[in-house]
Scaffold this active site. Structure first.
Site, short mmCIF file in Angstrom:
data_model
loop_
_atom_site.label_atom_id
_atom_site.label_comp_id
_atom_site.label_asym_id
_atom_site.label_seq_id
_atom_site.Cartn_x
_atom_site.Cartn_y
_atom_site.Cartn_z
N ASP A 1 0.88 -1.16 0.00
CA ASP A 1 0.00 0.00 0.00
C ASP A 1 0.93 1.23 0.00
OD1 ASP A 1 -2.33 1.65 0.46
OD2 ASP A 1 -1.64 1.83 2.54
N LEU A 2 0.43 2.37 -0.38
CA LEU A 2 1.28 3.57 -0.45
C LEU A 2 1.14 4.44 0.80
CD1 LEU A 2 3.14 5.51 -2.09
CD2 LEU A 2 1.06 6.47 -3.08
N ASP A 3 -0.06 5.05 0.94
CA ASP A 3 -0.28 6.00 2.03
C ASP A 3 -0.22 5.30 3.38
OD1 ASP A 3 -1.03 8.41 0.41
OD2 ASP A 3 -2.57 7.07 -0.32
N THR B 1 1.22 10.29 3.95
CA THR B 1 0.41 11.33 3.31
C THR B 1 -0.85 11.64 4.12
OG1 THR B 1 -0.41 9.55 1.99
CG2 THR B 1 1.12 11.06 0.91
N LEU C 1 -10.85 7.60 7.24
CA LEU C 1 -10.65 7.78 5.80
C LEU C 1 -9.46 6.99 5.24
CD1 LEU C 1 -11.28 11.63 5.41
CD2 LEU C 1 -12.92 9.78 5.74
N LYS C 2 -8.71 6.36 6.14
CA LYS C 2 -7.52 5.63 5.68
C LYS C 2 -7.90 4.46 4.78
CE LYS C 2 -4.21 7.06 9.11
NZ LYS C 2 -3.44 6.72 10.30
N VAL D 1 -9.63 4.53 2.22
CA VAL D 1 -10.96 4.75 1.62
C VAL D 1 -10.82 5.67 0.40
CG1 VAL D 1 -13.25 5.71 2.11
CG2 VAL D 1 -12.01 4.48 3.90
N ARG E 1 -11.47 8.51 -2.61
CA ARG E 1 -11.74 9.95 -2.46
C ARG E 1 -13.23 10.24 -2.26
NH1 ARG E 1 -9.46 13.28 -7.25
NH2 ARG E 1 -7.69 11.96 -6.68
N LYS F 1 -10.98 19.65 -2.78
CA LYS F 1 -10.08 19.03 -1.79
C LYS F 1 -8.83 18.51 -2.48
CE LYS F 1 -8.28 15.32 0.35
NZ LYS F 1 -7.67 14.13 -0.21
N SER G 1 -2.52 0.66 -4.40
CA SER G 1 -3.06 1.82 -3.67
C SER G 1 -4.39 2.28 -4.25
CB SER G 1 -2.05 2.97 -3.76
OG SER G 1 -2.64 4.18 -3.34
N ALA G 2 -5.24 2.81 -3.36
CA ALA G 2 -6.53 3.35 -3.81
C ALA G 2 -6.36 4.76 -4.38
CB ALA G 2 -7.49 3.40 -2.63
N SER G 3 -5.18 5.34 -4.21
CA SER G 3 -5.00 6.75 -4.57
C SER G 3 -4.80 6.99 -6.06
CB SER G 3 -3.80 7.32 -3.82
OG SER G 3 -3.53 8.63 -4.27
N LYS G 4 -5.53 7.96 -6.58
CA LYS G 4 -5.34 8.37 -7.97
C LYS G 4 -4.09 9.24 -8.10
CE LYS G 4 -10.08 7.97 -9.36
NZ LYS G 4 -11.36 8.54 -9.68
N ASN G 5 -3.56 9.69 -6.97
CA ASN G 5 -2.35 10.51 -6.97
C ASN G 5 -1.08 9.68 -6.78
OD1 ASN G 5 -3.49 13.26 -7.18
ND2 ASN G 5 -4.49 12.71 -5.26
N LYS H 1 -10.91 -1.24 -1.85
CA LYS H 1 -10.62 -2.12 -0.71
C LYS H 1 -11.81 -2.01 0.24
CE LYS H 1 -5.70 -0.94 -1.08
NZ LYS H 1 -4.55 -0.20 -0.51
N GLU I 1 0.05 -3.33 4.64
CA GLU I 1 -1.11 -2.43 4.72
C GLU I 1 -1.26 -1.75 6.07
OE1 GLU I 1 -3.65 -0.83 3.77
OE2 GLU I 1 -3.91 -1.44 1.70
N ASP I 2 -1.62 -0.48 6.06
CA ASP I 2 -1.85 0.23 7.32
C ASP I 2 -3.33 0.45 7.60
OD1 ASP I 2 -2.18 2.23 5.27
OD2 ASP I 2 -2.11 3.73 6.86
C1 G6P Z 1 -5.45 6.09 0.03
C2 G6P Z 1 -5.56 6.89 1.33
C3 G6P Z 1 -6.94 7.48 1.47
C4 G6P Z 1 -7.33 8.26 0.23
C5 G6P Z 1 -7.28 7.37 -1.00
C6 G6P Z 1 -7.60 8.10 -2.28
O1 G6P Z 1 -6.13 4.90 0.18
O2 G6P Z 1 -5.28 6.07 2.44
O3 G6P Z 1 -6.97 8.31 2.61
O4 G6P Z 1 -8.63 8.81 0.35
O5 G6P Z 1 -5.97 6.82 -1.10
O6 G6P Z 1 -6.61 9.05 -2.53
P1 G6P Z 1 -6.66 10.12 -3.70
O7 G6P Z 1 -5.22 10.62 -3.77
O8 G6P Z 1 -7.07 9.41 -4.96
O9 G6P Z 1 -7.62 11.17 -3.31
MG MG Z 2 -2.74 3.18 3.52
#
Ligand code: G6P
Ligand code: MG
Length: 215
Positions: A10-12, A18, A45-46, A48, A50, A77, A115-119, A146, A170-171
């Protein structure tokens, strides 16, 4: 399991912290909407996505708005969040990460991001680890959040390794569940009193060596 053949990170909260940047951006949005958003709220929100994060935040504030308005708030945001991560550099890589990744490279064990993050691509580029990963699965390519195992199964598929031979770090609780649903060995990262259902727990990756994963 024997010896793991691939690792999924996992990333964040695992590679980089982050959560604090997410928190500042969500708190600012809540303040604009007229309510307080606490650090304890941020825990929810971890891991989860966006949009799901925004829905939790709005529920906390007791706010009911249209889908269109939600999209605009999520974009707002994210704009603030992106500004923060554009300032990130290698100093924000969490303890033990670089050493453990070097150990995996030396052992020839491939590893992917899940990772769930688009960033995620932007963050990995900021901390100079983008090219280090053998595959990247992020919020831009997955359709199920997830605890669905999609993100990790896709990582295993890209690395061409059987899920049962993969280890997940994973955290987030939802991420631990995703890893278990994928049939993988899961290491929970962070407070073992909060997390549950993992096969092993570490505070951070400074406590991790490949030998600990050989069963
Ligand atoms: C990770 C973080 C979440 C965040 C999600 C989406 O899973 O733990 O806190 O909401 O990514 O991130 P994003 O960068 O796409 O908004
Ligand atoms: Mg995480």
């Amino acid at each position: 399991m024997g010896e793991p053949k691939a690792i999924l990170f996992d990333l964040d909260g695992v590679i980089v912290d982050t959560a604090k940047h997410h928190f500042i951006a969500w708190r600012a949005l809540a303040a604009e909407l007229g309510f307080e958003f606490t650090e304890a709220d941020n825990e929810r929100l971890k891991g989860v996505s966006r949009m799901d994060s925004l829905n939790i935040l709005l529920e906390i504030g007791g706010i009911n708005i249209s889908e269109e308005k939600k999209k605009a708030l999520a974009a707002k945001k994210n704009e603030q969040y992106v500004k923060a991560i554009q300032q990130m550099d290698r100093s924000e890589i969490l303890p033990g990460v670089e050493r453990f990744l070097t150990e995996l490279k030396e052992k020839g064990v491939p590893f992917a991001l899940g990772s769930a993050s688009k960033n995620a691509p932007l963050i990995l580029k900021q901390i100079d680890l983008y090219d280090t990963f053998d595959a990247i699965v992020d919020g831009n390519v997955i359709s199920k959040a997830k605890p669905d195992p999609e993100v990790f199964l896709k990582g295993a598929e890209l690395l061409k390794i059987d899920p049962k031979d993969c280890v997940v770090f994973e955290d987030a609780q939802a991420g631990i569940e995703a890893g278990k649903h994928a049939g993988m060995y899961v290491v929970g990262v962070g407070d073992a009193d909060i997390l549950t259902g993992a096969d092993d727990y570490i505070q951070d990756l400074s406590d991790m060596h490949f030998s600990r994963l050989v069963k």
